[in-house]
Design a protein around this motif. Structure first.
Motif, short mmCIF file in Angstrom:
data_model
loop_
_atom_site.label_atom_id
_atom_site.label_comp_id
_atom_site.label_asym_id
_atom_site.label_seq_id
_atom_site.Cartn_x
_atom_site.Cartn_y
_atom_site.Cartn_z
N LEU A 268 0.82 -1.22 0.00
CA LEU A 268 0.00 0.00 0.00
C LEU A 268 0.85 1.26 0.00
CD1 LEU A 268 -2.66 -1.05 2.66
CD2 LEU A 268 -2.85 -1.16 0.17
N VAL A 297 3.07 10.02 0.85
CA VAL A 297 1.99 9.42 1.63
C VAL A 297 2.43 9.03 3.04
CG1 VAL A 297 0.65 7.28 1.73
CG2 VAL A 297 0.73 8.63 -0.39
N GLY A 298 3.66 8.52 3.15
CA GLY A 298 4.12 8.06 4.45
C GLY A 298 5.00 6.84 4.29
N GLU A 299 5.13 6.05 5.34
CA GLU A 299 5.97 4.87 5.23
C GLU A 299 5.47 3.80 6.16
OE1 GLU A 299 9.56 7.17 6.56
OE2 GLU A 299 9.76 5.44 7.89
N ASN A 300 5.96 2.59 5.96
CA ASN A 300 5.45 1.47 6.71
C ASN A 300 6.55 0.45 6.98
OD1 ASN A 300 2.71 0.23 7.51
ND2 ASN A 300 3.84 -1.47 6.59
N THR A 301 6.49 -0.16 8.15
CA THR A 301 7.36 -1.28 8.47
C THR A 301 6.47 -2.39 9.00
OG1 THR A 301 9.02 0.30 9.20
CG2 THR A 301 9.42 -2.00 9.73
N LEU B 77 -5.30 0.10 4.23
CA LEU B 77 -4.39 -0.27 5.31
C LEU B 77 -5.13 -0.97 6.44
CD1 LEU B 77 -1.65 -0.19 6.78
CD2 LEU B 77 -2.24 2.10 7.61
N PHE B 102 3.19 -4.34 13.01
CA PHE B 102 3.02 -3.38 11.92
C PHE B 102 3.18 -1.97 12.47
CE2 PHE B 102 0.71 -7.13 10.73
CZ PHE B 102 0.96 -7.27 9.39
N SER B 103 3.88 -1.13 11.72
CA SER B 103 4.02 0.26 12.13
C SER B 103 3.93 1.14 10.88
CB SER B 103 5.38 0.45 12.81
OG SER B 103 5.63 1.82 12.96
N SER B 104 2.94 2.05 10.84
CA SER B 104 2.77 2.90 9.66
C SER B 104 2.82 4.35 10.08
CB SER B 104 1.40 2.67 9.01
OG SER B 104 1.16 1.31 8.83
N SER B 105 3.33 5.16 9.17
CA SER B 105 3.31 6.60 9.39
C SER B 105 2.65 7.22 8.16
CB SER B 105 4.76 7.06 9.55
OG SER B 105 4.86 8.42 9.29
N ILE B 106 1.59 7.97 8.38
CA ILE B 106 0.82 8.52 7.25
C ILE B 106 0.80 10.03 7.33
CG2 ILE B 106 -1.46 8.59 6.15
CD1 ILE B 106 -1.98 5.82 7.20
#
Lengths: 363, 363
Positions: A268, A297-301, B77, B102-106
């Motif tokens: 995503l 948009v951002g980032e994800n781990t 997401l 899970f870790s997201s930054s939006i």
């Protein structure tokens, strides 16, 4: 031509056959189906010149003959009519069809204008079970290329290797290979993936035996009452085996569910990067970790537990990973990696006859 | 802003709300969803300026606040994350979301840029059962116009007539009218059909009670925890009742199944004629007969038994007939006709609260 046939039989035959008739062909008659008596049976056939599909059904034939009629109209009409007998009569390329309170007249085109159905010469034959052919096609077809610039890659390469029949497809970014335990000494066919999509669509009952006959130029699949004849692709398939590593510095074993989940979420955030995600395999934490970054948009781990040997970081297209995972049966998945730019090989202890290879993205 | 919410609740709210967020709007923030604490609850909202959808869900709120984030990314997401608690924290218009591994930054946009959610003033209210509202909308919505040249016809007219609440929609070629037994003295609303499509999509459990509140400019549908506020269309709805004949010279009563069957088959030969088919009602044969002609393709005649009074011939658009038949519940259908150019009225003894009118094609 004059005959009686049941709506059920004609409907089934048209459903199997008429999909290959195309209204976009430069030869208008190819948008028609051929309907032709052959002694005590009725033959329904369509072709797009790459592939020809023919089905024979029982019919009460009063007078022999042949005609072609628009495939789409014919299929829509027959599927809309109630079950039961249909009376068909053809005079002067006009087909009159009577079914109870329904009466249709359809303008056809002479069967003489329809291309001759291809036949095989000096052919050899093998038998396959529906189940194994379906699995093999479903697992490799999506990896074939749709780019006509390299015709050999638009095909599926089917060949004998020791006591296995191997199905291979690649678009040069990824490769899928399936082995099934069938002996067909010397077999080596390169078949258009479009034709095999049609074959896959026609496979139904798992207990069927499929007969594949082949000569130098064509292959014929006989599936119950339906025959599919396809041209073969000329040319030499790349020697892909040479590119496959035989040992790996880094491996990670985990559940398919967990890898699907972290790949989906990561993808995503990879839309800006055309799907690229960076996978780290970490032997100390015993985990596989995916990072994706979209500047806007951002980032994800996201990470998942895995049984890990060695460390590695590799960038792959997330769509290819999702396609590959969906092709594996069973619960467990193993990712096998050497260098950052070497092919990444996906295998499964639960599905040992299937191998999937993805070429990394330079990052 | 800092809070904890379950994936399940946030997923449900986003599914209900985020569809109205549009990335095609000239105001980019409208492609975002608003996420805002309100005391002990979390509010999720989206709007396209015609319609605003808001849902309130439970959350553990540690610090109040608000942000807007891209609706599609957020929905994709949250729907990809596993069930369970999600921790959300917002600082400087950046939302950080943690869920297990899970870790997201939006990157979000300030909630100050989001349009204020509309509110109603001096509103009145009525209650409806989900089942009757769903039936009414499903039976009339498709008949509304999509042509913005006549805005009143893009709406559904909902008004009180004696002890019935009437739903009417017309695109001037056909008209659908449904009555439900509800008393709401003086109610008269013209609501965009697009908004009602959204309401229809949100109706689930038949046992729900829907509250409709309305003022001069807006209407609000409260469906469980979801609120839909829509603007009303200004203007006067045509006095369609005047056009409806009260008696008929010719009627034909038959099963819906039979009429669907002969209309479908006939429509296949009516493609050249933009769907026009000619229906004959025949009192001597007690049948309804449809003829369709395509000069290129051929022609068709289909008939069905019917209980007939009077004779008539009328040309109608087959697509409108199919739409109408699919909207009727029950088994029997009655076609009511006067002159060749007078409105054809379709009714059913099994579904007496629904009336469908089709204007004939000049032939």
């Amino acid at each position: 031509m004059k005959l009686q046939v049941t709506q059920e039989n004609l409907h089934k035959a048209l459903t199997n056959v008429s999909r290959v008739a195309s209204s976009r062909s430069s030869l208008p008659v190819l948008s028609n189906v051929l309907i032709k008596t052959s002694d005590k049976r009725l033959t329904i056939a369509a072709t797009n010149l790459d592939i020809a599909v023919t089905e024979h059904i029982g019919a009460k034939i009063a007078q022999q003959g042949a005609i072609t009629v628009p495939a789409r109209l014919m299929q829509d009409l027959i599927s809309s009519l109630p079950a039961g007998p249909l009376d068909i009569e053809v005079t002067d390329n006009k087909m009159v069809l009577e079914a109870g309170r329904f009466s249709s007249s359809i303008n056809g085109v002479s069967a003489d204008e329809f291309p001759a159905m291809p036949t095989l010469t000096n052919s050899q034959e093998i038998n396959l079970e529906t189940g194994s052919l379906r699995d093999a096609l479903a697992q490799v077809l999506f990896a074939a290329s749709s780019d006509e610039a390299r015709p050999v890659l638009t095909g599926v390469y089917i060949y004998q290797n020791n006591d296995k029949l191997v199905f291979a497809a690649t678009d040069s970014y990824r490769l899928a290979e399936k082995e099934i335990p069938v002996n067909a000494a010397g077999l080596s066919l390169l078949i258009p993936s479009q034709s095999l999509q049609e074959v896959l669509r026609l496979l139904k009952d798992d207990s069927q035996q499929i007969i594949i006959a082949y000569d130098e130029q064509q292959a014929r699949f006989t599936i119950d009452e339906t025959e599919v004849v396809t041209r073969l692709i000329e040319g030499t398939y790349p020697d892909y085996k040479r590119l496959l590593p035989s040992s790996f510095e880094t491996t990670a074993k985990l559940t398919k569910k967990a890898l699907l989940e972290i790949t989906k979420v990561s993808s995503l955030f990879a839309r800006e990067a055309a799907g690229s995600i960076t996978i780290s395999i970490d032997a100390i934490k015993n985990e596989i970790r995916i990072k994706s970054i979209a500047s806007q948009v951002g980032e994800n781990t996201a990470s998942a537990e895995a049984e890990v040997t060695g460390d590695a970081t590799i960038t792959l297209n997330s769509r290819y990973i999702l396609d590959a995972l969906n092709a594996f049966s069973g619960e467990s998945i193993q990712i096998n990696v050497n260098g950052k730019l070497d092919p990444c090989v996906i295998t499964s202890a639960d599905d040992p006859t299937y191998t999937h290879v993805i070429m990394p993205v330079k990052s």
